[in-house]
Design an enzyme around this catalytic site. Structure first.
Site, short mmCIF file in Angstrom:
data_model
loop_
_atom_site.label_atom_id
_atom_site.label_comp_id
_atom_site.label_asym_id
_atom_site.label_seq_id
_atom_site.Cartn_x
_atom_site.Cartn_y
_atom_site.Cartn_z
N HIS A 461 36.63 44.24 24.80
CA HIS A 461 36.99 43.18 25.72
C HIS A 461 36.23 41.90 25.37
O HIS A 461 35.03 41.77 25.64
CB HIS A 461 36.68 43.61 27.17
N LEU A 472 30.59 40.68 24.19
CA LEU A 472 31.71 41.60 23.96
C LEU A 472 31.42 42.89 24.73
O LEU A 472 30.32 43.45 24.60
CB LEU A 472 31.84 41.91 22.46
N GLU A 473 32.39 43.32 25.53
CA GLU A 473 32.25 44.62 26.18
C GLU A 473 33.01 45.64 25.33
O GLU A 473 34.20 45.43 25.02
CB GLU A 473 32.87 44.60 27.58
N VAL A 474 32.34 46.71 24.95
CA VAL A 474 33.00 47.80 24.23
C VAL A 474 33.18 48.95 25.21
O VAL A 474 32.21 49.36 25.86
CB VAL A 474 32.17 48.22 23.00
N VAL A 510 31.75 42.99 33.63
CA VAL A 510 31.71 41.57 34.02
C VAL A 510 32.69 41.25 35.15
O VAL A 510 32.31 40.67 36.18
CB VAL A 510 31.95 40.68 32.78
#
Ligand code: 3HC
Ligand code: NAI
Length: 720
Positions: A461, A472-474, A510
């Site tokens: 994301h 960055l969200e993994v 987030v």
């Protein structure tokens, strides 16, 4: 080779030297550490080394280098700042450093320094004290004074020597923003004397030392030409420079960051009262800053991001697959942003696919705009630009995806469409190719249901604009394999992102912890708060923009969609204000900045005033509303409560990831350390008491979550 006996904590000496034909070649290499830093122990070795060189009659000049492959000196040892107990101790530390560098500057034998790799903070201050600076033109050579980003100021003479070398205007520009420049720019500004390819750094630096040994001295012309002379070279011009800098600092820091104004004072004081007085003031101000809560928080963030850089994202991680070719499906706003960033940062081959060639062409242009911008700002050369542009290609088929180790989809936010592209591309992907989705709201596990091999499906994301947003969200799905996780994390890092691994739950991290925030805006507006009041309170707290402005930036249509998902998932406590809310604005064609109208009016890309007709559309009337302090408390505590709840559910692995996510994901004020650190500072007991009071007045959306209540009961914190 000569050395000084190292301190008891190290086994090998950091400073060594050889003397040949009148020139001493000194090398700094902290063997046990990845980068060179100037600690107290290193300082002692420096002092002893220069004392020995001073006494050595063979030595006529010195050439100084780093022994590290890609690092010169990363500055003073930040670990030592954490341990400083008082302002007086910190001031003494700075004064000691200054004294050592005064010794270097006044050293009777000339010193040339060869710089390759990061030359930052105290490292650059050391170089400034030397008599000639040669730097390599390698991209790894970054030079600057980033101290204010740690809540301190350059205190080893940087506030004095840099403005004297490059002029007050350029010096302040570097110091007050904590800037780091590539070598070419540093050379243009006059921060270094010569720019050379790495292969001849030693030769040119030694030649300079030899020339200086023979009596030659560099003659420097102040850069900046006639304008530079007008602004820097006379008191009137200088007064103007300082007035403008003061105004900018005030605007940028909003009074929340004490370091830039203090640095400005150190520079001004030194130029007015002379070097010695300037140094004294610089050390004094450093002492005050180093023990502030702001500096402590910023240093914690520095170490937290460093830890994250090494974190593979999963325990016992198998090695990541190295990505050489990236496939992107959907070359719209996000897809093109990811493509351009991947080429610019990771220099991978990127293949884009969209529904038709027209969109692919548009996407390629948008991706290329990221490279155009870098070329314009001289971050890359024309040659590099041409090479990078050639890495971008695309078509309306999956041709070329067969070699992509990683494919990221950024098609419409629709489960069926995402599953469809997954089924299509799976037929051509290599056997161990990873498929990542950039979805913002759809569970990864649901998308992966369409895969033969859900182990290789994951969420990545990104935030918009991709090139600028650092987080960055993994998101691993229920069956994602550890190697898929480490591959996505490693690639995200190559894109320059700070990566957090997040649980596959609605909103991920987030959007989840942000959810109560716009929701509360609806309640506040309904109670008569004005848009300006809401935004200004958030800005005063330290957010880059207010919540209402943020909604306009994100797009009200997007916000309505996300809010819908969040309410469906967390409707028990994310309860919207009565009325049609944002949907009414979307219906009226007000989508925020992108449509020229949202809560605010936008003209020529600039935000104008509040669009007063919004109140009518929302059916609300600004009439003073709740007190400003209550506005802020409601906005913040709702977020803190949700962050604590989500942490308790395991959405992030630890408070560190959660706080970094909030800071880098939506600009939670870094100097407050993140929502969880903020809760620790207030104390769980107080947070719970405040939430209970709010819950009594405004309903269950403020009921303190179990995690906070437990901390309050036990008197514990998120960070022990
Ligand atoms: N002090 C202590 N440790 C430092 C350090 C410093 N100045 N700079 C880097 N390190 C450590 C990191 O914490 C990390 O430690 P770890 O391996 O135990 O986690 C290790 O060195 C490697 O650092 P990175 O992972 O960040 O390595 P990179 O290659 O990605 O980046 C760098 C290298 C660009 C030098 C980056 O580390 C950096 O920006 N460092 C900080 C630079 C800085 O802010 N300097 C100013 C210091 S304050 C000062 O000099 C005050 C003076 O004016 C008196
Ligand atoms: P967009 O509408 O700009 O781009 C989507 C692209 O996908 C379009 O070019 C479209 O033609 C293409 N597309 C649709 N179906 C396709 C198919 N079957 N095959 C190939 N291409 C196809 O949308 P945007 O904003 O780029 O969003 C994309 C994804 O990123 C969505 O899932 C969204 O939720 C997510 N996202 C968006 C963010 C944002 O701020 N816009 C932030 C983070 C994630």
């Amino acid at each position: 080779m000569s050395t000084i006996a190292p301190s008891s904590t190290r086994t090998a000496p950091a400073v060594t030297w050889d003397v040949d034909d009148g020139i001493a070649t000194v090398v700094l290499d902290l063997k046990s550490q990845p980068v060179n830093v100037i600690s107290r122990a290193v300082k002692d070795e420096f002092l002893a080394c220069f004392a020995a060189l001073g006494d050595d009659a063979r030595v006529r000049a010195v050439a100084f280098f780093s022994g590290k492959a890609d690092n010169f000196i990363a500055g003073a040892d930040i670990e030592e700042f954490v341990k400083l107990g008082s302002a007086a101790e910190a001031e003494r530390l700075a004064a000691d450093g200054q004294e050592m560098l005064e010794g270097v500057a006044r050293f009777p034998k000339p010193i040339a320094v060869g710089i390759h790799g990061a030359c930052l903070g105290g490292g650059f201050e050391f170089a400034l004290a030397c008599h000639y600076r040669v730097a390599t033109d390698h991209p790894k050579t970054q030079i600057g004074l980033p101290e204010v980003q740690l809540g301190i100021l350059p205190a080893a003479g940087g506030c004095q020597r840099l403005p004297r070398l490059v002029g007050a205007r350029a010096g302040l520009d570097m110091i007050l923003a904590g800037k780091t420049e590539r070598a070419a720019k540093a050379f243009r500004l006059g921060m270094v004397d010569e720019l050379v390819p790495p292969a001849i750094l030693a030769e040119i630096t030694l030649a300079a030392a030899r020339r200086m040994a023979g009596g030659w001295r560099p003659r420097r012309k102040r850069p900046g030409g006639f304008v530079g002379f007008l602004l820097d070279g006379n008191p009137l011009g200088r007064r103007l420079v300082f007035r403008m800098a003061r105004k900018q600092v005030l605007e940028r820091t909003a009074g929340n960051y004490p370091a830039p104004p203090a640095a400005l004072e150190a520079v001004a004081y030194g130029l007015r009262h002379g070097m010695a007085e300037g140094l004294r003031r610089e050390a004094q101000l450093f002492g005050q800053l180093a023990v502030t809560d702001v500096s402590r928080k910023l240093v914690q963030i520095f170490f937290a991001t460093n830890q994250l850089k090494k974190d593979p994202g999963v325990a016992n991680a198998p090695p990541a697959v190295r990505v050489h070719r990236l496939g992107i499906i959907g070359s719209g706003f996000m897809g093109s942003g990811i493509a351009g960033t991947a080429v610019a940062q990771a220099e991978v081959d990127v293949r884009m696919k969209d529904a038709d060639l027209g969109r692919v062409a548009q996407g390629t242009l948008a991706a290329r705009a990221i490279l155009d911008d870098r070329l314009k700002r001289r971050r890359i050369t024309k040659y590099e630009y041409a090479r990078l542009v050639a890495l971008l290609s695309g078509s309306d088929t999956y041709a070329g995806f067969g070699r992509a180790e990683l494919t990221i989809e950024a098609v419409f936010e629709d489960l069926a469409v995402k599953q469809e592209v997954l089924r299509e591309v799976a037929q051509v992907l290599p056997q161990d190719g990873v498929f990542a989705s950039n979805t913002s709201t759809i569970p990864i596990t649901r998308i992966a249901e369409a895969a033969h091999d859900p182990e290789r499906v994951i969420g990545m994301h990104f935030f918009s604009p991709v090139a600028k947003m650092p987080l960055l969200e993994v998101i691993p799905g229920a069956r994602t394999s550890p190697q898929t996780i480490s591959t996505a994390v490693a690639f995200g890092r190559r894109l320059g992102k700070t990566v957090i691994v997040v649980q596959d739950s609605p909103g991920f991290w987030v959007n989840r912890i942000l959810a109560p925030y716009p929701n509360e805006v609806g309640h506040l507006l309904a109670e008569g708060a004005s848009i300006e009041d809401i935004d200004s309170m958030a800005v005063r707290f330290g957010f880059p923009v207010g919540q209402v402005t943020l909604l306009d930036e994100v797009g009200l249509d997007v916000a309505v969609k996300v809010a819908g998902v969040m309410q469906e998932a967390y409707g028990d406590h994310i309860i919207p204000a009565p009325g049609s809310g944002l949907a009414a604005l979307v219906k009226a064609g007000r989508l925020g900045r992108k449509s020229g109208r949202g809560f605010y009016i936008y003209k020529g890309g600039k935000k104008r005033g509040v669009d007063e007709s919004v109140y009518g559309l929302l059916g609300v009337h600004p009439n003073g509303g709740p007190r400003p302090a209550e506005i802020l408390q409601r906005l913040l505590l709702g977020m803190v409560n949700e962050a604590a709840r989500a942490l308790g559910e395991g959405v992030v692995r630890n408070p560190r990831d959660g706080d970094i996510g909030a800071i880098f994901g939506f600009g939670f004020p870094p100097f407050r350390g993140g929502p969880l650190r903020y809760a620790d500072d207030l104390g769980a007991e107080r947070v719970v008491a405040d939430l209970e009071r709010l819950a009594e007045r405004h309903g269950v959306r403020f009921t303190p979550c179990e995690v906070l209540q437990e901390h309050a009961r036990q008197g514990t914190k998120f960070y022990s």
